[in-house]
Design a protein around this motif. Structure first.
Motif, short mmCIF file in Angstrom:
data_model
loop_
_atom_site.label_atom_id
_atom_site.label_comp_id
_atom_site.label_asym_id
_atom_site.label_seq_id
_atom_site.Cartn_x
_atom_site.Cartn_y
_atom_site.Cartn_z
N PRO A 112 -16.63 -41.12 -34.48
CA PRO A 112 -18.05 -41.37 -34.20
C PRO A 112 -18.54 -40.72 -32.91
O PRO A 112 -19.75 -40.54 -32.73
CB PRO A 112 -18.13 -42.90 -34.10
CG PRO A 112 -16.76 -43.32 -33.68
CD PRO A 112 -15.81 -42.34 -34.30
N THR A 113 -17.64 -40.34 -32.02
CA THR A 113 -18.05 -39.76 -30.74
C THR A 113 -18.17 -38.24 -30.80
O THR A 113 -18.57 -37.61 -29.82
CB THR A 113 -17.06 -40.13 -29.62
OG1 THR A 113 -15.79 -39.52 -29.88
CG2 THR A 113 -16.88 -41.64 -29.53
N ALA A 114 -17.78 -37.64 -31.92
CA ALA A 114 -17.83 -36.17 -32.05
C ALA A 114 -18.44 -35.80 -33.40
O ALA A 114 -17.73 -35.32 -34.30
CB ALA A 114 -16.43 -35.58 -31.89
N PRO A 115 -19.74 -36.00 -33.58
CA PRO A 115 -20.36 -35.79 -34.90
C PRO A 115 -20.25 -34.36 -35.43
O PRO A 115 -20.04 -34.15 -36.62
CB PRO A 115 -21.81 -36.20 -34.69
CG PRO A 115 -22.03 -36.15 -33.21
CD PRO A 115 -20.72 -36.51 -32.60
N ALA A 116 -20.39 -33.36 -34.55
CA ALA A 116 -20.31 -31.97 -35.01
C ALA A 116 -18.89 -31.64 -35.45
O ALA A 116 -18.68 -30.98 -36.48
CB ALA A 116 -20.76 -31.02 -33.92
N LEU A 117 -17.90 -32.08 -34.69
CA LEU A 117 -16.51 -31.86 -35.06
C LEU A 117 -16.20 -32.59 -36.36
O LEU A 117 -15.51 -32.05 -37.24
CB LEU A 117 -15.58 -32.34 -33.95
CG LEU A 117 -14.08 -32.24 -34.24
CD1 LEU A 117 -13.66 -30.79 -34.41
CD2 LEU A 117 -13.26 -32.92 -33.16
N ARG A 118 -16.67 -33.81 -36.46
CA ARG A 118 -16.46 -34.61 -37.67
C ARG A 118 -16.95 -33.86 -38.91
O ARG A 118 -16.26 -33.77 -39.91
CB ARG A 118 -17.20 -35.94 -37.51
CG ARG A 118 -17.06 -36.90 -38.67
CD ARG A 118 -17.80 -38.19 -38.35
NE ARG A 118 -19.24 -38.00 -38.37
CZ ARG A 118 -20.08 -38.58 -37.51
NH1 ARG A 118 -19.63 -39.33 -36.52
NH2 ARG A 118 -21.38 -38.38 -37.61
N GLU A 119 -18.17 -33.30 -38.81
CA GLU A 119 -18.74 -32.56 -39.94
C GLU A 119 -17.94 -31.29 -40.23
O GLU A 119 -17.70 -30.94 -41.38
CB GLU A 119 -20.20 -32.21 -39.64
CG GLU A 119 -21.15 -33.38 -39.78
CD GLU A 119 -21.22 -33.89 -41.21
OE1 GLU A 119 -21.58 -33.11 -42.10
OE2 GLU A 119 -20.87 -35.06 -41.43
N ALA A 120 -17.56 -30.57 -39.18
CA ALA A 120 -16.82 -29.32 -39.37
C ALA A 120 -15.49 -29.56 -40.06
O ALA A 120 -15.10 -28.81 -40.98
CB ALA A 120 -16.60 -28.64 -38.02
N ILE A 121 -14.77 -30.61 -39.64
CA ILE A 121 -13.49 -30.91 -40.26
C ILE A 121 -13.67 -31.33 -41.72
O ILE A 121 -12.95 -30.86 -42.61
CB ILE A 121 -12.76 -32.03 -39.47
CG1 ILE A 121 -12.32 -31.52 -38.10
CG2 ILE A 121 -11.56 -32.54 -40.26
CD1 ILE A 121 -11.75 -32.59 -37.20
N SER A 122 -14.65 -32.20 -41.97
CA SER A 122 -14.87 -32.67 -43.35
C SER A 122 -15.24 -31.52 -44.28
O SER A 122 -14.75 -31.44 -45.41
CB SER A 122 -15.97 -33.74 -43.36
OG SER A 122 -15.56 -34.90 -42.67
N HIS A 123 -16.09 -30.61 -43.81
CA HIS A 123 -16.46 -29.46 -44.63
C HIS A 123 -15.26 -28.55 -44.88
O HIS A 123 -15.11 -28.00 -45.98
CB HIS A 123 -17.60 -28.68 -43.98
CG HIS A 123 -18.96 -29.29 -44.22
ND1 HIS A 123 -19.61 -29.18 -45.43
CD2 HIS A 123 -19.76 -30.02 -43.42
CE1 HIS A 123 -20.77 -29.80 -45.37
NE2 HIS A 123 -20.90 -30.32 -44.17
N LEU A 124 -14.42 -28.37 -43.87
CA LEU A 124 -13.22 -27.55 -44.05
C LEU A 124 -12.30 -28.18 -45.09
O LEU A 124 -11.79 -27.50 -45.99
CB LEU A 124 -12.49 -27.39 -42.72
CG LEU A 124 -11.12 -26.69 -42.77
CD1 LEU A 124 -11.24 -25.27 -43.33
CD2 LEU A 124 -10.47 -26.68 -41.38
N LEU A 125 -12.07 -29.49 -45.00
CA LEU A 125 -11.21 -30.18 -45.95
C LEU A 125 -11.80 -30.13 -47.36
O LEU A 125 -11.07 -29.96 -48.35
CB LEU A 125 -11.01 -31.64 -45.52
CG LEU A 125 -10.24 -31.85 -44.21
CD1 LEU A 125 -10.31 -33.30 -43.78
CD2 LEU A 125 -8.78 -31.41 -44.35
N PHE A 126 -13.12 -30.23 -47.47
CA PHE A 126 -13.79 -30.15 -48.76
C PHE A 126 -13.66 -28.74 -49.35
O PHE A 126 -13.40 -28.57 -50.54
CB PHE A 126 -15.25 -30.55 -48.61
CG PHE A 126 -15.98 -30.75 -49.92
CD1 PHE A 126 -15.54 -31.66 -50.85
CD2 PHE A 126 -17.13 -30.02 -50.19
CE1 PHE A 126 -16.22 -31.86 -52.06
CE2 PHE A 126 -17.81 -30.19 -51.39
CZ PHE A 126 -17.35 -31.12 -52.33
#
Length: 471
Positions: free
Chosen positions: A336-350
């Motif tokens: 929750p403290t790193a929203p941009a990183l969170r999105e980047a990782i999720s998109h990479l995994l997807f």
């Protein structure tokens, strides 16, 4: 001789005023010897590090004087001394940047970037970098008419050519600093001039940046310290689809080399940077790896998946709880403290799941996949709640918990007392109400088990004293 730049308070203001006047008068009629001129600029640089009581440096007249010494002096030593004062002034006082632009020196700085000198590259790149903030400079014009992209491509080529085992051990500090400033300038230019026409002007730099990824060893303590962080950032906006880019990123002799190198940076980065650093420092690296994955040949995609997706060993535990790179990626995919990183990782995994929701759930578990799928309006697969199988370290297929991603036979048994009949009936009533509420949301196509029981003839009415009133 007294130490330079030691005056403070009102005495400092007097000293700065006298230095600016002396250097201004020298432009009208030469009054200083070269060494005295350079000494005066050096003292002015020292005073200019703190703008307090140094006001004459930051005036229009003061900046104009520095510009003339920096760009019109026949002496490179004098020019560099003036550029250092100017760069500090532009860093500390934003209004001085517009003065630089208004007097037409951005064009001249582009021209002078052609000289093969590390000091020159460092100072001019930093000054041009600063003009990308809070000024009305026309960056596209600098690229189109004043060859700024060509200068940057050429300078990065020089850095890449210097890279050899011998040179690697003898990198000059100024050479390193010049490289970092050039990379920062390239990133800002491709960020602000993001149209394909202008970004493509920097495509020749891709092979040079790739070469420089091996400039030195990766630090375990600060893996994205310069030059690696700036090198990664510089790649972020560049065209990965051009033939020259693909030839550099996926070389025929080792198409996995660049992806492997970047993941070698990612692994320690996910360990050493805290939550406050992860967002600005690591997010670009994840995004670059994603770009490289997108355009990679299938063999390289398979290699990246093998390094980043959960392995059979990971599935001996609940996914996201181990110390492996894949576990740390999953853990930060919900940070929750790193929203941009969170999105980047999720998109990479997807992406590594072929953008298929069912594969995504199988790869990372429903617990990590559900939030991303919901936020991106991707239908949740009907099989999301069903167990599936994955190969264990011996290659044998074993059933996997769809929520946690863990092998079912590796789960710890839950030691809880058997429910009484009354407890079972109360729980059934609660579930009935919850299923009815869930159906009304329309989020999932669910079937109330009570409806199924009625059809199958296994439904039984509860007595009044068996039903617990719900809030």
């Amino acid at each position: 001789m007294a130490e330079l730049g030691t005056a403070t308070g009102p005495a400092k203001l007097i000293a700065v005023t006298n230095l600016v006047k002396k250097l201004s008068d020298d432009l009208e009629a030469i009054t200083l010897l070269p060494k005295d001129r350079d000494l005066a600029l050096e003292e002015l640089k020292i005073y200019g590090r703190d703008p307090k009581n140094a006001d004459p440096i930051f005036t229009k007249e003061g900046i104009s004087m520095l510009l003339r010494h920096a760009f019109h002096s026949p002496s490179s030593d004098t020019a560099h001394a003036a550029l250092r004062v100017l760069a500090n002034a532009m860093l500390l006082k934003t209004e001085t940047r517009q003065t630089f632009v208004d007097q037409g020196f951005a064009n001249r700085a582009c021209k002078d970037l052609k000289s093969e000198n590390w000091d020159n590259e460092f100072l001019l790149s930093r000054i041009l970098f600063l003009t990308t903030y809070d000024t009305e400079v026309d960056l596209k014009e600098l690229i189109d008419k004043h060859h700024l992209a060509e200068r940057i491509n050429d300078n990065l080529s020089r850095h890449a050519k210097q890279l050899s085992e011998k040179a690697k051990a003898k990198v000059e500090p100024m050479q390193e600093m010049a490289l970092v400033e050039t990379l920062k300038l390239l990133f800002n230019l491709t960020h602000h001039c993001s149209d394909a026409e202008h970004v493509s002007a920097f495509t020749p730099s891709v092979p040079h940046i790739v070469t420089l990824l091996w400039r030195q060893d990766i630090s375990a303590a600060k893996p994205l310290d310069p030059p690696f962080g700036p090198l990664v950032n510089a790649l972020l906006n560049l065209d990965m689809e051009s033939d020259s880019s693909k030839a550099a990123i996926y070389p025929k002799n080792n198409p996995n080399a660049v992806a492997t190198r970047l993941i070698e940076m990612l692994d320690p980065s996910m360990k050493v940077y805290d939550d406050g650093e992860l967002e600005p420092v690591v997010t670009p690296l994840v995004s670059v790896i994603r770009n490289i994955y997108e355009h990679a040949p299938e063999s390289t995609k398979e290699h990246i998946r093998s390094l980043l997706l959960p392995t059979a060993e990971d599935r001996e535990n609940i996914l996201g709880r181990g110390a492996t790179l894949s576990a740390r990626l999953l853990k930060n995919s919900t940070n929750p403290t790193a929203p941009a990183l969170r999105e980047a990782i999720s998109h990479l995994l997807f992406d590594m799941s072929d953008r298929d929701a069912s594969k995504f759930v199988e790869n990372v578990g429903y617990g990590f996949a559900s939030g991303f799928l919901f936020q991106n309006n991707v239908p949740i697969p009907t099989s999301a709640s069903e167990a599936f199988s994955k190969g264990d370290p011996n290659g044998e297929q074993k059933p996997v918990n769809p929520v946690t991603g863990q092998f079912i036979d590796a789960e710890n048994p839950v030691d809880v007392p058997e429910m009484t009949q009354a407890e079972k009936e109360r729980e059934a009533e609660r579930l009935f109400v919850l299923f009815e509420r869930l159906k009304k949301t329309g989020i999932m196509d669910v079937q109330n088990p009570v409806e199924a029981a009625m059809r199958e003839g296994t439904y039984r009415e509860l007595k009044d004293d068996e039903v617990e009133e719900l809030e």
